[in-house]
Scaffold this motif. Structure first.
Motif, mmCIF file in Angstrom:
data_model
loop_
_atom_site.group_PDB
_atom_site.id
_atom_site.type_symbol
_atom_site.label_atom_id
_atom_site.label_comp_id
_atom_site.label_asym_id
_atom_site.label_seq_id
_atom_site.Cartn_x
_atom_site.Cartn_y
_atom_site.Cartn_z
ATOM 1 N N VAL A 1 -4.178 6.425 13.698
ATOM 2 C CA VAL A 1 -3.852 6.808 12.320
ATOM 3 C C VAL A 1 -4.156 5.647 11.363
ATOM 4 O O VAL A 1 -4.695 5.856 10.268
ATOM 5 C CB VAL A 1 -2.367 7.238 12.238
ATOM 6 C CG1 VAL A 1 -1.867 7.250 10.807
ATOM 7 C CG2 VAL A 1 -2.175 8.611 12.894
ATOM 8 N N GLN B 1 -7.460 5.156 7.561
ATOM 9 C CA GLN B 1 -7.131 4.914 6.153
ATOM 10 C C GLN B 1 -8.331 5.271 5.266
ATOM 11 O O GLN B 1 -9.458 4.853 5.539
ATOM 12 C CB GLN B 1 -6.756 3.447 5.942
ATOM 13 C CG GLN B 1 -6.346 3.174 4.508
ATOM 14 C CD GLN B 1 -5.908 1.731 4.304
ATOM 15 O OE1 GLN B 1 -5.948 0.910 5.216
ATOM 16 N NE2 GLN B 1 -5.504 1.419 3.092
ATOM 17 N N TYR C 1 -8.520 10.728 4.530
ATOM 18 C CA TYR C 1 -7.831 11.988 4.213
ATOM 19 C C TYR C 1 -7.520 12.090 2.727
ATOM 20 O O TYR C 1 -7.299 11.079 2.053
ATOM 21 C CB TYR C 1 -6.541 12.101 5.035
ATOM 22 C CG TYR C 1 -6.797 12.412 6.489
ATOM 23 C CD1 TYR C 1 -7.109 13.709 6.872
ATOM 24 C CD2 TYR C 1 -6.752 11.422 7.461
ATOM 25 C CE1 TYR C 1 -7.360 14.024 8.199
ATOM 26 C CE2 TYR C 1 -6.997 11.722 8.795
ATOM 27 C CZ TYR C 1 -7.299 13.028 9.157
ATOM 28 O OH TYR C 1 -7.554 13.321 10.470
ATOM 29 N N GLU D 1 -3.294 10.740 1.294
ATOM 30 C CA GLU D 1 -3.049 9.403 1.862
ATOM 31 C C GLU D 1 -1.549 9.142 2.108
ATOM 32 O O GLU D 1 -1.191 8.588 3.147
ATOM 33 C CB GLU D 1 -3.698 8.355 0.953
ATOM 34 C CG GLU D 1 -3.469 6.897 1.305
ATOM 35 C CD GLU D 1 -3.931 6.451 2.696
ATOM 36 O OE1 GLU D 1 -4.741 7.145 3.344
ATOM 37 O OE2 GLU D 1 -3.454 5.389 3.137
ATOM 38 N N ARG E 1 -0.654 10.477 5.438
ATOM 39 C CA ARG E 1 -1.146 9.620 6.531
ATOM 40 C C ARG E 1 -0.196 8.436 6.738
ATOM 41 O O ARG E 1 0.125 8.066 7.863
ATOM 42 C CB ARG E 1 -2.565 9.115 6.227
ATOM 43 C CG ARG E 1 -3.245 8.429 7.421
ATOM 44 C CD ARG E 1 -4.472 7.641 7.000
ATOM 45 N NE ARG E 1 -4.127 6.542 6.123
ATOM 46 C CZ ARG E 1 -3.698 5.341 6.535
ATOM 47 N NH1 ARG E 1 -3.586 5.084 7.812
ATOM 48 N NH2 ARG E 1 -3.378 4.417 5.655
ATOM 49 N N GLN E 2 0.275 7.871 5.622
ATOM 50 C CA GLN E 2 1.158 6.705 5.721
ATOM 51 C C GLN E 2 2.511 7.051 6.331
ATOM 52 O O GLN E 2 3.211 6.177 6.824
ATOM 53 C CB GLN E 2 1.350 6.065 4.343
ATOM 54 C CG GLN E 2 0.105 5.299 3.910
ATOM 55 C CD GLN E 2 0.185 4.783 2.487
ATOM 56 O OE1 GLN E 2 1.249 4.808 1.852
ATOM 57 N NE2 GLN E 2 -0.934 4.340 1.958
ATOM 58 N N VAL F 1 -5.501 9.175 17.308
ATOM 59 C CA VAL F 1 -6.149 10.364 16.725
ATOM 60 C C VAL F 1 -7.251 10.840 17.672
ATOM 61 O O VAL F 1 -7.304 12.002 18.030
ATOM 62 C CB VAL F 1 -6.711 10.073 15.310
ATOM 63 C CG1 VAL F 1 -7.431 11.296 14.747
ATOM 64 C CG2 VAL F 1 -5.581 9.662 14.373
ATOM 65 N N VAL G 1 -2.907 15.772 8.966
ATOM 66 C CA VAL G 1 -2.521 14.853 7.891
ATOM 67 C C VAL G 1 -2.527 15.722 6.644
ATOM 68 O O VAL G 1 -3.598 16.124 6.174
ATOM 69 C CB VAL G 1 -3.516 13.680 7.771
ATOM 70 C CG1 VAL G 1 -3.139 12.784 6.601
ATOM 71 C CG2 VAL G 1 -3.575 12.872 9.065
#
Ligand code: PAN
Ligand code: ZN
Length: 185
Positions: A27, A31, A34, A37, A40-41, A49, A78
């Motif tokens: 993941v 960065q 996607y 974001e 994702r964080q 992944v 995500v």
């Protein structure tokens, strides 16, 4: 020359052997790839992944050889996008590639140099030809591991920069439970 023969598991497409290299992508490594974001964080940065097992029996960059690799993409999302590969053009744009799906369900996303993006559904046994001059990325649209075997020329090379900076012209998103390409505004 490094030619000791690895073994292929036909159900999972996993390739194993002393000459197989593995590359992992987490993941944290995704960065910027996607739309969402912050989503994702929120995920564990160390979460896997996808990984690639590759056999490179010829020197990288040398004309005339072939490489074999298996990609295994975890199920996950995500935001409304799926776990997917980074995607790339081949550095030598006139190099094509085969993908063959072993397990799971997914989508092969292809973008030509005019920015036209399409996708092909992937399911066990499906064979995909990636024409030259096409960027390619795979998304796992199912809820189990997606695996596929790939074969590409040893002088194809990988241009990640173009996709990292400009992305694909459309994103594959889960719209009401169905994968759909949505043009990037
Ligand atoms: C594949 C890809 C693999 C991982 O072997 O390299 O699926 O995707 P990314 O390289 O975009 O991270 C291939 O297309 N080789 O050329
Ligand atoms: Zn490729």
């Amino acid at each position: 020359m490094n030619t000791a023969h690895p073994r292929l598991n036909f159900s999972t497409a996993e390739i194993t052997g002393a000459t197989v290299h593995e590359k992992r992508c987490t993941v944290a490594d995704m960065q910027g790839y996607y739309r969402d974001e912050p989503a994702r964080q929120h995920l564990d940065p160390g979460k896997l992944v996808y990984r690639v097992q590759a056999w490179l029996p010829a020197p990288e960059g040398q004309e005339g050889g072939l490489f074999l690799g298996t990609t295994l993409i975890e199920p996950g999302r995500v935001g409304d996008e799926y776990f997917m590969t980074k995607g790339h053009f081949h550095l030598n744009r006139n190099r094509s590639e085969f993908y063959i799906t072993a397990a799971g369900s997914g989508a092969l996303i292809l973008m030509d140099e005019n920015g036209r993006t399409v996708f092909e559904p992937m399911r066990p046994g499906s064979i995909h030809y990636i024409p030259f001059h096409c960027a390619h990325r795979v998304a796992n649209t199912g809820d189990s591991l997606l695996s596929f075997l790939a074969c590409w020329p040893s002088d194809a090379g990988h241009d990640y920069g173009t996709i990292a900076s400009r992305g694909f012209s459309a994103r594959l998103r889960n719209i009401n439970g169905t994968p759909a390409l949505v043009e990037v505004a």
